[in-house]
Design a protein around this motif. Sequence first.
Motif, PDB file in Angstrom:
ATOM      1  N   ARG A  92       0.813  -1.218   0.000  1.00 22.21           N
ATOM      2  CA  ARG A  92       0.000   0.000   0.000  1.00 22.21           C
ATOM      3  C   ARG A  92       0.848   1.270   0.000  1.00 22.21           C
ATOM      4  N   GLY A  93       2.161   1.097   0.089  1.00 20.27           N
ATOM      5  CA  GLY A  93       3.054   2.252   0.048  1.00 20.27           C
ATOM      6  C   GLY A  93       3.527   2.726   1.410  1.00 20.27           C
ATOM      7  N   PHE A  94       3.085   2.092   2.489  1.00 17.70           N
ATOM      8  CA  PHE A  94       3.482   2.511   3.831  1.00 17.70           C
ATOM      9  C   PHE A  94       4.870   1.974   4.187  1.00 17.70           C
ATOM     10  N   ILE A  95       5.604   2.762   4.952  1.00 21.73           N
ATOM     11  CA  ILE A  95       6.923   2.368   5.428  1.00 21.73           C
ATOM     12  C   ILE A  95       6.793   1.895   6.869  1.00 21.73           C
ATOM     13  N   ALA A  96       7.222   0.664   7.114  1.00 20.16           N
ATOM     14  CA  ALA A  96       7.106   0.090   8.455  1.00 20.16           C
ATOM     15  C   ALA A  96       8.073   0.775   9.415  1.00 20.16           C
ATOM     16  N   ASN A  97       7.725   0.727  10.700  1.00 15.58           N
ATOM     17  CA  ASN A  97       8.614   1.314  11.696  1.00 15.58           C
ATOM     18  C   ASN A  97       8.532   0.561  13.015  1.00 15.58           C
ATOM     19  N   ASP A  98       9.587   0.643  13.783  1.00 12.06           N
ATOM     20  CA  ASP A  98       9.623   0.153  15.152  1.00 12.06           C
ATOM     21  C   ASP A  98      10.033   1.343  16.008  1.00 12.06           C
TER      22      ASP A  98
END
Length: 468
Positions: free
Chosen positions: A295-301
């Motif tokens: 969907r174009g989202f960048i994952a993060n922690d």
Amino acid sequence: MADQQTYDVVIIGGGPGGYNAAIRAGQLGLKAACVEMRGTLGGTCLNVGCMPSKALLHASELYEAAGGEFAKIGIEVAPSLNLSQMMAAKAESVGALTKGIEFLFKKNKVDWVRGRGRIAGPGKVVVETPEGQTELSTRNIVIATGSEPTPLPGVEFVEGKVVDSTGALDLQAVPKTLAVVGAGIIGLELGSVWRRLGAQVTVIEFLDRITPGMDAEVAKTFQRSLTKQGMTFKLGTKVTAAKADKDGVTLTLEPAKGEGAAETLQADVVLVAIGRRPYTAGLGLETVGVTPDQRGFIANDHFKTSAEGVWVIGDVTYGPMLAHKAEEDAVACIELIAGKAGHVDYDLVPSVVYTAPEVAWVGKTEEELKAAGVEYRVGKFPFVANSRAKINHETDGFVKFLADAKTDRVLGVHVMGPQAGEMIGEACVLMAFSGASEDLARICHPHPTRSEALRQAAMGVEGWTMQA
């Protein structure tokens, strides 16, 4: 290429996430730069989103009141619409706000680097400026590039005829008919603006309800209110084609579930408002090994991406795509970079629809609590029983409290009514401190105010509402 400049943090994007991250970095003594490709700071929100839409919502609400409500309270006027002046006032307000951010950058020693930024490897950001390329060297890169309107497959944008939210904020004339594709917050707000100014508005929604994510009872009441105001709704309907010509736009509609005949709808202007998607075009993510999801989202922690020293905040990562959520991300992210604690409670991010009446909510809906098997109690209070709302002829809507059946801890608050967006902050504070409905019910509220409706609804959780 210009001489390389070195920073503690470089933020790509100057919207609510980016500019707040830059300001907080400056406050904490970090050497910060904010890269923004627009000619002004503020991103979508200030330039072509939250702020200009609220300017038009306010102006159109006054225009409609002058043509109707004023006479009922003894003010005789005959308003006429000067759309160009309304748009000029909108632009003036937006300009003042963007200049204000420039002042805050100077105050906090933040560099605004004008141009389109892209990551060029670990610790490097290249900015394309009118004068050429500038390379910035930095220990931390914060991606705050925000989002853009989601296009509708099979429907091409045509200037002045098939428009996104940006185009709908800059129409040069009031359309006789406006079709809004999407019954979310953006579509309903902008549809409200043009309906008040004289357009016949039809809202087309794929789902069988409006405003997904809103409490279902509130959404049904909200839809009835908008229908009474003059909006027409076609729910459970999908748009499969749009053909624009000199006379307007012809939409082809089909049942969302695929059963039934197709139909056509003619409109002077079509607003496509089916949501937003992360903006990562040309960002150079591949140079640091970061890959967005489908969907174009960048994952993060905790705002960290998979690449060392690369962080992400706001609409381009997960969570509500809201300006105030991006601001919370910004503060938490920068504080983590500075070695402090940073945290955002996404369960306590409020949502607001700035129509009339407004709708605002925070926490869980009844549907979410039922799905999770949580036992809860409900307290409700109608604005028709609120003295201030009654005096001001603003009686549409109600307040609903949802509280844990055993502990009385407030799990969700939903407000449809006048100034709902202002009142929901009280609920946010209550829930942030794990407050109970009784806590609010026993706090003195000024009389007569709309906020008394919150207190009365809180009383209703334990069955002692006094004013209705």
